[in-house]
Design a protein around this motif. Structure first.
Motif, mmCIF file in Angstrom:
data_model
loop_
_atom_site.group_PDB
_atom_site.id
_atom_site.type_symbol
_atom_site.label_atom_id
_atom_site.label_comp_id
_atom_site.label_asym_id
_atom_site.label_seq_id
_atom_site.Cartn_x
_atom_site.Cartn_y
_atom_site.Cartn_z
ATOM 1 N N GLY A 14 0.820 -1.214 0.000
ATOM 2 C CA GLY A 14 0.000 0.000 0.000
ATOM 3 C C GLY A 14 0.850 1.259 0.000
ATOM 4 N N ILE A 15 1.982 1.212 0.678
ATOM 5 C CA ILE A 15 2.914 2.349 0.644
ATOM 6 C C ILE A 15 3.439 2.541 -0.774
ATOM 7 C CG2 ILE A 15 5.176 3.157 1.439
ATOM 8 C CD1 ILE A 15 4.528 1.740 4.124
ATOM 9 N N ALA A 16 3.815 1.441 -1.419
ATOM 10 C CA ALA A 16 4.286 1.530 -2.812
ATOM 11 C C ALA A 16 3.175 2.042 -3.722
ATOM 12 C CB ALA A 16 4.777 0.172 -3.276
ATOM 13 N N LEU A 17 1.956 1.598 -3.476
ATOM 14 C CA LEU A 17 0.817 2.031 -4.281
ATOM 15 C C LEU A 17 0.569 3.529 -4.131
ATOM 16 C CD1 LEU A 17 -1.403 0.905 -6.136
ATOM 17 C CD2 LEU A 17 -2.807 0.596 -4.095
ATOM 18 N N HIS A 18 0.772 4.036 -2.931
ATOM 19 C CA HIS A 18 0.615 5.481 -2.698
ATOM 20 C C HIS A 18 1.532 6.276 -3.623
ATOM 21 C CE1 HIS A 18 0.484 9.391 -0.726
ATOM 22 N NE2 HIS A 18 1.798 9.324 -0.610
ATOM 23 N N ILE A 35 -6.028 1.817 4.025
ATOM 24 C CA ILE A 35 -7.125 1.152 3.322
ATOM 25 C C ILE A 35 -6.714 -0.254 2.913
ATOM 26 C CG2 ILE A 35 -8.558 1.204 1.247
ATOM 27 C CD1 ILE A 35 -8.393 4.288 1.411
ATOM 28 N N ALA A 36 -5.501 -0.401 2.405
ATOM 29 C CA ALA A 36 -5.013 -1.720 1.984
ATOM 30 C C ALA A 36 -4.928 -2.684 3.167
ATOM 31 C CB ALA A 36 -3.650 -1.587 1.316
ATOM 32 N N THR A 37 -4.459 -2.200 4.297
ATOM 33 C CA THR A 37 -4.332 -3.059 5.479
ATOM 34 C C THR A 37 -5.693 -3.474 6.009
ATOM 35 O OG1 THR A 37 -2.263 -1.937 6.028
ATOM 36 C CG2 THR A 37 -3.316 -3.219 7.770
ATOM 37 N N ALA A 38 -6.623 -2.534 6.093
ATOM 38 C CA ALA A 38 -7.971 -2.864 6.576
ATOM 39 C C ALA A 38 -8.679 -3.829 5.630
ATOM 40 C CB ALA A 38 -8.783 -1.586 6.740
ATOM 41 N N ALA A 39 -8.533 -3.610 4.337
ATOM 42 C CA ALA A 39 -9.167 -4.503 3.367
ATOM 43 C C ALA A 39 -8.552 -5.896 3.428
ATOM 44 C CB ALA A 39 -9.032 -3.922 1.964
ATOM 45 N N VAL A 61 -3.486 -14.678 -2.380
ATOM 46 C CA VAL A 61 -3.699 -13.895 -3.599
ATOM 47 C C VAL A 61 -4.921 -13.002 -3.457
ATOM 48 C CG1 VAL A 61 -4.309 -14.065 -6.052
ATOM 49 C CG2 VAL A 61 -2.527 -15.526 -5.103
ATOM 50 N N ILE A 62 -6.003 -13.560 -2.955
ATOM 51 C CA ILE A 62 -7.232 -12.781 -2.830
ATOM 52 C C ILE A 62 -7.116 -11.734 -1.738
ATOM 53 C CG2 ILE A 62 -9.682 -12.908 -2.247
ATOM 54 C CD1 ILE A 62 -9.717 -15.656 -3.625
ATOM 55 N N SER A 63 -6.548 -12.082 -0.595
ATOM 56 C CA SER A 63 -6.492 -11.114 0.499
ATOM 57 C C SER A 63 -5.534 -9.963 0.196
ATOM 58 C CB SER A 63 -6.121 -11.791 1.821
ATOM 59 O OG SER A 63 -4.837 -12.349 1.767
ATOM 60 N N ILE A 64 -4.376 -10.252 -0.344
ATOM 61 C CA ILE A 64 -3.415 -9.180 -0.631
ATOM 62 C C ILE A 64 -3.750 -8.488 -1.952
ATOM 63 C CG2 ILE A 64 -0.995 -8.652 -1.070
ATOM 64 C CD1 ILE A 64 -0.298 -10.958 0.857
ATOM 65 N N LEU A 68 -5.175 -4.612 -2.467
ATOM 66 C CA LEU A 68 -4.517 -3.596 -3.292
ATOM 67 C C LEU A 68 -5.466 -3.006 -4.329
ATOM 68 C CD1 LEU A 68 -0.989 -5.130 -3.800
ATOM 69 C CD2 LEU A 68 -1.666 -3.250 -2.315
ATOM 70 N N VAL A 69 -6.307 -3.842 -4.900
ATOM 71 C CA VAL A 69 -7.285 -3.337 -5.866
ATOM 72 C C VAL A 69 -8.269 -2.392 -5.179
ATOM 73 C CG1 VAL A 69 -9.215 -4.017 -7.350
ATOM 74 C CG2 VAL A 69 -7.076 -5.280 -7.439
#
Length: 95
Positions: A14-18, A35-39, A61-64, A68-69
């Motif tokens: 999520g940091i990289a995504l930011h 948001i990524a961590t909570a999701a 795969v689904i959780s991470i 991210l999506v």
């Protein structure tokens, strides 16, 4: 305890995504990782309750990936709302 691995991975990605998404100046640096961590926590928990084992690759795969999506979509939406509100405020002020 394996949920911590999913949460740490989702937060780091999520940091990289930011930094990969545009309009970084319009949102806080912790919004996308939060948001990524909570999701990831929600998805991991739901998948565990549905009976998917920790050894299954689909759990990871689904959780991470899903986290991210969801974080990317939410971040793009937040940035779009902020951009629109800023434009409305500038127009209202005559700037």
């Amino acid at each position: 305890m394996y949920i911590l691995l999913a949460l740490i991975a989702a937060c780091a990605l999520g940091i990289a995504l930011h930094f990969l998404l545009p309009h970084r100046a319009l949102r806080g640096v912790a919004v996308t990782p939060a948001i990524a961590t909570a999701a990831a926590a929600a998805l991991y928990t739901l998948l565990q309750w549905s009976g998917i084992a920790e050894s299954s690759v689909w759990l990871w795969v689904i959780s991470i990936g899903g986290a991210l999506v969801l974080a990317a979509l939410a971040t793009i939406a937040i940035s779009a709302v902020r951009t629109r509100r800023d434009a409305e405020q500038k127009q209202a002020l005559g700037i």
